[in-house]
Design a protein around this motif. Structure first.
Motif, PDB file in Angstrom:
ATOM      1  N   GLU A  88     -27.808 -48.131  49.573  1.00 32.64           N
ATOM      2  CA  GLU A  88     -26.736 -49.491  49.401  1.00 32.64           C
ATOM      3  C   GLU A  88     -27.087 -50.606  50.546  1.00 32.64           C
ATOM      4  O   GLU A  88     -27.563 -51.267  50.675  1.00 32.64           O
ATOM      5  CB  GLU A  88     -26.302 -49.597  48.813  1.00 32.64           C
ATOM      6  N   VAL A 119     -34.670 -49.717  37.186  1.00 37.64           N
ATOM      7  CA  VAL A 119     -36.011 -49.973  38.290  1.00 37.64           C
ATOM      8  C   VAL A 119     -36.296 -49.077  37.780  1.00 37.64           C
ATOM      9  O   VAL A 119     -35.655 -47.631  36.748  1.00 37.64           O
ATOM     10  CB  VAL A 119     -34.538 -48.762  39.221  1.00 37.64           C
ATOM     11  N   VAL A 173     -33.970 -47.518  45.778  1.00 39.09           N
ATOM     12  CA  VAL A 173     -33.515 -46.328  45.203  1.00 39.09           C
ATOM     13  C   VAL A 173     -34.683 -45.757  45.612  1.00 39.09           C
ATOM     14  O   VAL A 173     -35.399 -45.498  46.194  1.00 39.09           O
ATOM     15  CB  VAL A 173     -33.549 -46.718  43.740  1.00 39.09           C
ATOM     16  N   HIS A 178     -29.376 -43.599  45.888  1.00 42.65           N
ATOM     17  CA  HIS A 178     -29.345 -45.318  45.504  1.00 42.65           C
ATOM     18  C   HIS A 178     -28.469 -46.223  47.458  1.00 42.65           C
ATOM     19  O   HIS A 178     -27.416 -45.871  47.341  1.00 42.65           O
ATOM     20  CB  HIS A 178     -28.089 -46.014  44.785  1.00 42.65           C
ATOM     21  N   LEU A 191     -26.667 -49.033  37.883  1.00 44.21           N
ATOM     22  CA  LEU A 191     -26.710 -49.215  39.672  1.00 44.21           C
ATOM     23  C   LEU A 191     -25.567 -49.903  39.538  1.00 44.21           C
ATOM     24  O   LEU A 191     -25.607 -50.759  38.796  1.00 44.21           O
ATOM     25  CB  LEU A 191     -27.957 -49.964  39.847  1.00 44.21           C
ATOM     26  N   ALA A 239     -33.066 -51.963  44.991  1.00 45.23           N
ATOM     27  CA  ALA A 239     -32.759 -51.696  43.544  1.00 45.23           C
ATOM     28  C   ALA A 239     -32.865 -52.627  43.031  1.00 45.23           C
ATOM     29  O   ALA A 239     -32.897 -53.978  43.651  1.00 45.23           O
ATOM     30  CB  ALA A 239     -30.936 -50.814  44.218  1.00 45.23           C
ATOM     31  N   HIS A 264     -27.125 -54.751  43.192  1.00 43.30           N
ATOM     32  CA  HIS A 264     -28.564 -54.865  42.857  1.00 43.30           C
ATOM     33  C   HIS A 264     -28.915 -54.312  44.713  1.00 43.30           C
ATOM     34  O   HIS A 264     -30.556 -54.506  45.163  1.00 43.30           O
ATOM     35  CB  HIS A 264     -29.499 -55.526  43.055  1.00 43.30           C
TER      36      HIS A 264
END
Length: 139
Positions: free
Chosen positions: A84, A64, A33, A82, A26, A60, A29
């Protein structure tokens, strides 16, 4: 502790009918996810259209781990996003290239679109199964 599929992942041994996925690489953070596992080839990777799919969302973080419980034996494929900005969708640039991370079972590669089912599908028996999926980013 991360929750996935209605059960917590702990340091105890994996139970039968579980699939445990460690997500690597990843880039941040931020966000969450999103994981989806399906047996339906025709809708993969948009397995949210499968009412029997296994789906979960986890924060995240630096580690994970996703655990799918009560998985019947059969052929499956997993798609990860992911997300974000945690907006619930796969953001794209220029209308088609992903801006956020993605990953697929069997570490299937993305070329001109999502991978084929045959590149992502795996067999699950009754024994616990452990796999790693690497997150990839186009930009």
């Amino acid at each position: 502790m991360l929750l996935a599929g209605g059960a917590a992942f702990a340091a105890s041994p994996a139970e039968a009918n579980t699939i445990t996925v460690t997500v690597t690489d990843l880039r941040s953070h931020d966000g969450v996810v999103r994981a989806c596992m399906t047996r339906v080839e025709a809708i993969f990777p948009r397995c949210i259209r499968d009412p029997k799919s296994h789906r979960t969302v986890v924060p995240a973080s630096s580690r994970v781990v996703i655990r799918f419980d009560n998985v019947e034996p059969g052929e499956y494929a997993i798609a990860l996003l992911h997300d974000e900005n945690d907006n619930g969708k796969a953001d794209r640039t220029l209308g088609m290239m992903p801006r956020e991370g993605y990953g697929f079972s069997r570490d299937a590669k993305v070329r001109m679109g999502p991978p084929e089912w045959r590149d992502s599908v795996f067999h699950h028996a009754r024994d616990p199964q452990v796999m790693t999926i690497r997150m990839r980013y186009f930009i």
